[in-house]
Design a protein around this motif. Structure first.
Motif, PDB file in Angstrom:
ATOM      1  N   ASP A 113      23.696 151.712  84.547  1.00 54.13           N
ATOM      2  CA  ASP A 113      24.040 153.176  83.944  1.00 54.13           C
ATOM      3  C   ASP A 113      24.677 152.977  82.967  1.00 54.13           C
ATOM      4  N   GLY A 114      25.355 152.021  82.247  1.00 52.55           N
ATOM      5  CA  GLY A 114      25.733 151.511  81.019  1.00 52.55           C
ATOM      6  C   GLY A 114      26.951 152.613  80.332  1.00 52.55           C
ATOM      7  N   THR A 115      27.599 153.633  81.125  1.00 57.72           N
ATOM      8  CA  THR A 115      28.417 154.623  80.375  1.00 57.72           C
ATOM      9  C   THR A 115      29.565 154.177  80.316  1.00 57.72           C
ATOM     10  N   SER A 116      30.129 153.463  81.530  1.00 56.37           N
ATOM     11  CA  SER A 116      31.659 153.009  81.611  1.00 56.37           C
ATOM     12  C   SER A 116      31.885 151.797  80.687  1.00 56.37           C
ATOM     13  N   PHE A 117      31.103 151.066  80.037  1.00 56.82           N
ATOM     14  CA  PHE A 117      31.379 149.916  79.287  1.00 56.82           C
ATOM     15  C   PHE A 117      29.987 149.751  78.540  1.00 56.82           C
ATOM     16  N   GLU A 118      30.185 148.932  77.280  1.00 54.59           N
ATOM     17  CA  GLU A 118      29.099 148.424  76.567  1.00 54.59           C
ATOM     18  C   GLU A 118      28.094 147.466  77.500  1.00 54.59           C
ATOM     19  N   SER A 119      27.111 148.132  78.092  1.00 57.14           N
ATOM     20  CA  SER A 119      26.359 147.240  78.771  1.00 57.14           C
ATOM     21  C   SER A 119      25.224 146.649  78.225  1.00 57.14           C
ATOM     22  N   PHE A 120      25.052 145.440  77.823  1.00 55.17           N
ATOM     23  CA  PHE A 120      23.811 145.018  77.021  1.00 55.17           C
ATOM     24  C   PHE A 120      22.461 144.974  77.777  1.00 55.17           C
ATOM     25  N   VAL A 121      22.711 144.857  79.315  1.00 53.08           N
ATOM     26  CA  VAL A 121      21.351 145.075  80.039  1.00 53.08           C
ATOM     27  C   VAL A 121      20.860 146.272  79.758  1.00 53.08           C
ATOM     28  N   LYS A 122      21.697 147.377  80.098  1.00 54.77           N
ATOM     29  CA  LYS A 122      21.142 148.855  79.560  1.00 54.77           C
ATOM     30  C   LYS A 122      20.685 149.051  78.269  1.00 54.77           C
ATOM     31  N   ASN A 123      21.335 148.464  77.387  1.00 52.14           N
ATOM     32  CA  ASN A 123      21.086 148.538  75.777  1.00 52.14           C
ATOM     33  C   ASN A 123      19.950 147.964  75.546  1.00 52.14           C
ATOM     34  N   ILE A 124      19.548 146.702  75.901  1.00 58.76           N
ATOM     35  CA  ILE A 124      18.628 145.792  75.478  1.00 58.76           C
ATOM     36  C   ILE A 124      17.678 145.283  76.302  1.00 58.76           C
ATOM     37  N   GLY A 125      17.926 145.221  77.545  1.00 59.64           N
ATOM     38  CA  GLY A 125      17.242 144.674  78.631  1.00 59.64           C
ATOM     39  C   GLY A 125      17.215 143.330  78.973  1.00 59.64           C
ATOM     40  N   TRP A 126      16.794 142.914  80.081  1.00 57.71           N
ATOM     41  CA  TRP A 126      16.875 141.312  80.342  1.00 57.71           C
ATOM     42  C   TRP A 126      16.095 140.515  79.574  1.00 57.71           C
ATOM     43  N   GLU A 127      15.017 141.034  78.918  1.00 61.76           N
ATOM     44  CA  GLU A 127      14.151 140.139  77.929  1.00 61.76           C
ATOM     45  C   GLU A 127      14.694 139.821  76.828  1.00 61.76           C
ATOM     46  N   ASN A 128      15.661 140.641  76.313  1.00 63.29           N
ATOM     47  CA  ASN A 128      16.513 140.381  75.088  1.00 63.29           C
ATOM     48  C   ASN A 128      17.883 139.449  75.217  1.00 63.29           C
ATOM     49  N   VAL A 129      18.127 139.044  76.358  1.00 57.80           N
ATOM     50  CA  VAL A 129      19.220 138.250  76.795  1.00 57.80           C
ATOM     51  C   VAL A 129      19.014 136.956  77.033  1.00 57.80           C
ATOM     52  N   TYR A 130      19.175 136.102  75.998  1.00 56.47           N
ATOM     53  CA  TYR A 130      18.713 134.767  75.886  1.00 56.47           C
ATOM     54  C   TYR A 130      20.023 133.737  76.501  1.00 56.47           C
ATOM     55  N   ILE A 131      19.678 132.816  77.309  1.00 62.99           N
ATOM     56  CA  ILE A 131      20.900 131.763  77.974  1.00 62.99           C
ATOM     57  C   ILE A 131      20.915 130.922  76.655  1.00 62.99           C
ATOM     58  N   SER A 132      22.383 130.700  75.949  1.00 59.24           N
ATOM     59  CA  SER A 132      22.759 129.685  75.051  1.00 59.24           C
ATOM     60  C   SER A 132      23.223 128.328  75.439  1.00 59.24           C
ATOM     61  N   SER A 133      24.102 128.641  76.652  1.00 51.09           N
ATOM     62  CA  SER A 133      24.743 127.295  77.310  1.00 51.09           C
ATOM     63  C   SER A 133      24.916 127.258  78.713  1.00 51.09           C
ATOM     64  N   LEU A 134      24.681 126.420  79.435  1.00 58.91           N
ATOM     65  CA  LEU A 134      24.756 126.357  80.782  1.00 58.91           C
ATOM     66  C   LEU A 134      25.237 124.740  81.309  1.00 58.91           C
ATOM     67  N   GLU A 135      25.708 124.604  82.369  1.00 60.29           N
ATOM     68  CA  GLU A 135      26.267 123.234  82.619  1.00 60.29           C
ATOM     69  C   GLU A 135      25.516 122.669  83.872  1.00 60.29           C
ATOM     70  N   THR A 136      25.106 123.357  84.910  1.00 62.03           N
ATOM     71  CA  THR A 136      24.636 122.715  86.090  1.00 62.03           C
ATOM     72  C   THR A 136      23.248 122.270  85.877  1.00 62.03           C
ATOM     73  N   GLU A 137      22.778 121.113  86.537  1.00 56.52           N
ATOM     74  CA  GLU A 137      21.565 120.635  86.791  1.00 56.52           C
ATOM     75  C   GLU A 137      20.598 121.715  86.997  1.00 56.52           C
ATOM     76  N   LYS A 138      20.940 122.527  87.998  1.00 57.51           N
ATOM     77  CA  LYS A 138      19.730 123.701  88.297  1.00 57.51           C
ATOM     78  C   LYS A 138      19.528 124.737  87.213  1.00 57.51           C
ATOM     79  N   TRP A 139      20.411 124.956  86.344  1.00 57.67           N
ATOM     80  CA  TRP A 139      20.201 125.999  85.428  1.00 57.67           C
ATOM     81  C   TRP A 139      20.130 125.670  84.190  1.00 57.67           C
TER      82      TRP A 139
END
Ligand SMILES: [Zn+2]
Length: 539
Positions: free
Chosen positions: A330-356
């Motif tokens: 919905d993205g009205t109650s806060f600045e929602s990146f997912v609403k504004n730019i979509g999952w295709e524009n959210v890139y992972i930069s750091s994670l620690e577990t082996e799985k991810w």
């Protein structure tokens, strides 16, 4: 006169915005003592700057290096950009004060902020003790500090989503007072981050009045950089105007999300008009179309109430999860990146577990596909649960026209918005935003030399005398007699960033010499492993 160092035959761009001129520079006891023709003496070290630009050292007006200096004070990623002064304590985040009565909260906070495998050795509680400790550690560049509103709110009231009591307000003011008396240049807020996001304008205003008593500044990562960008800049203006503090700085200014592209025309106009009526509002920027922040920022602020453990409990509860998902889309109650730019524009930069961690560099949309799943929201929840709410991302949210318009803007300076990291080792984990390594050379090489969007003298002014003037640093930011010898010698034809989103750990090139307080820190492109930087204290 005897000099320690003489820089000969260079083309000086003095930081004022004036065109270049030819002169030698004589340096003695850390300061610029003469500008003109200087006869080489036997004692002096000679730097031959023939064919090179000699300019004041760059001032990074928006840095998070305070989180890495305790582990590695060499500031590798920034010193090789020509940065001689880092301004830290940004976005409401700082490593002090610490409230010993809330020790567990702080342990958690510091372990979240520390790179994997490293821990902060926090020996301080007050801001003044913290600065003294940093002075002992030393640093390759100078460092100027702000106090982070997030840290004082955490110290006073933990992760509470409510108004402060009178006592808590007083405690927060006392923290500000201590920091300002210790030499902080002002306060910063990051109003998308919790617990800061729980504060209403009045609360921030009340605390900024304490900053105003010391003639300090108000820096803000504004509440919303997308559909409410104008309202959020107006909030900064109101806080500066009503508190009477010296000025306000809009951090890493941008207009985020395709629906808002082009609105930098409105934001720059508002900044211009505000200055014309005597309220000093400035901004800074990094020259990339992606932003970067923590992964949990994708979630609505209410999910962070009570701290990271509570957040994870919420992600495990199917009913609460539905509510989170609804708020994000919905993205009205806060600045929602997912609403504004979509999952295709959210890139992972750091994670620690082996799985991810193998997915670092991928978008969440790509990860969803790769995992053979169809709901990116569910994938995000699983990542955050497995990673214990840690992790970083870059978000592709900006338009090139806005970037250039803001860059050229009359009130815009330059800031990396990164920490200072080495090429290898635990501090260099993940794929950090390339701005950590490339911001200043990218402006001088790509935007000034290749794109010709502004004259080099104007770009250098934005990196030197303009931030110095904003901070009130009267003895830095210019090539002038009696100034501290913070100096960069670079090749105008060669200077460029090398860091990319795919391969960020690359030093910028074309910068031969970097001097901090009259000491050579970078010589022929090589770090000399020395720590001549000072903690700069506001007077
Ligand atoms: Zn920020």
């Amino acid at each position: 006169m005897d000099y320690d160092i003489i820089i000969k035959n260079g083309r000086i761009i003095d930081g004022s915005g004036n065109p270049w001129y030819k002169a030698d520079i004589g340096i003695s006891k850390g300061k610029i003592m003469k500008i003109g023709r200087i006869k080489p003496s036997e004692e002096a070290k000679i730097i031959d700057a023939k064919g090179m630009i000699v300019s004041p050292g760059f001032i990074d007006i928006h840095s998070h290096a305070d989180y890495t200096i305790p582990f590695d004070p060499m500031t590798t990623s920034t010193i090789h950009q020509g940065i001689t002064t880092l301004v830290v304590g940004m976005c409401g985040a700082s490593l002090a004060p610490v409230n010993p009565e809330k020790k567990e909260l702080f342990d958690k906070e510091f372990s979240m902020a520390a790179p994997p495998g490293l821990e902060y050795n926090v020996t301080w509680t007050s801001y003044s003790e913290y600065l003294d400790e940093m002075e002992k550690i030393g640093c390759s560049s100078n460092v100027a500090y702000l106090i982070g509103f997030g840290m004082i709110r955490l110290a006073a009231m933990g992760y509470e989503n409510r108004k402060p009591t009178n006592e808590e307000m007083q405690l927060m003011k006392d923290y500000v007072k201590d920091a300002m008396e210790a030499g902080a240049f002002g306060i910063s807020t990051g109003l998308i981050y919790t617990p800061q996001a729980y504060a209403k304008t009045d609360e921030v205003l009340e605390i900024t009045k304490e900053v105003a008593k010391y003639n300090g500044l108000y820096f803000s990562h504004i509440r919303n950089e997308s559909h409410l960008v104008l309202e959020s800049i107006q909030e900064v203006i109101d806080i500066v105007e009503k508190s009477g503090c010296r000025g306000g700085q809009i951090a890493h200014h941008k207009v985020s999300g395709k629906a808002n592209w082009g609105r930098s025309k409105e934001t720059l106009k508002l900044i211009e008009e505000t200055n014309q009526r005597g309220i000093n509002i400035t901004c800074d920027q990094y020259p990339y179309n992606r932003g970067a922040t923590s992964l949990i920022t994708l979630l609505p602020p209410w999910t962070h109430e009570g701290g990271p453990e509570r957040l994870i409990e919420r992600l495990k509860d199917s009913e609460t999860k539905e509510k989170i998902k609804k708020d994000m889309y919905d993205g009205t109650s806060f600045e929602s990146f997912v609403k504004n730019i979509g999952w295709e524009n959210v890139y992972i930069s750091s994670l620690e577990t082996e799985k991810w961690s193998k997915y670092m560099g991928n978008s969440i949309a790509e990860i969803t596909k790769e995992e053979g799943r169809d709901d990116s929201f569910e994938v995000l929840c699983d990542i955050l649960i497995d990673e214990e709410a840690k992790g970083g991302m870059t978000v592709e949210s900006m338009d090139e026209e806005d970037i250039q318009r803001i860059m050229k803007g009359r009130y815009t300076m330059v800031g990396c918005d990164g920490s200072a990291i080495p090429l290898k080792g635990p501090l260099s984990y993940g794929k950090p935003h390339p701005r950590y390594f490339g911001t200043f050379p990218r402006i001088l090489g790509y935007y000034v030399r290749e794109k010709k969007i502004m004259p080099i003298e104007k770009a250098i002014r934005k990196m030197t005398s303009f931030p110095a003037q904003t901070l009130g640093l009267v003895d830095r930011g210019l090539i002038k007699v009696n100034m501290w010898a913070d100096i960069v010698v670079f090749d105008e034809e060669k200077i460029i960033d090398k860091a990319t989103f795919e391969d960020p750990h690359q030093l910028s090139i074309g910068i031969d010499y970097v001097l901090v307080n009259g000491e050579i820190v970078v010589e022929k492109g090589k770090h000399q492993n020395n720590l001549p930087g000072m903690i700069l204290r506001s007077s």
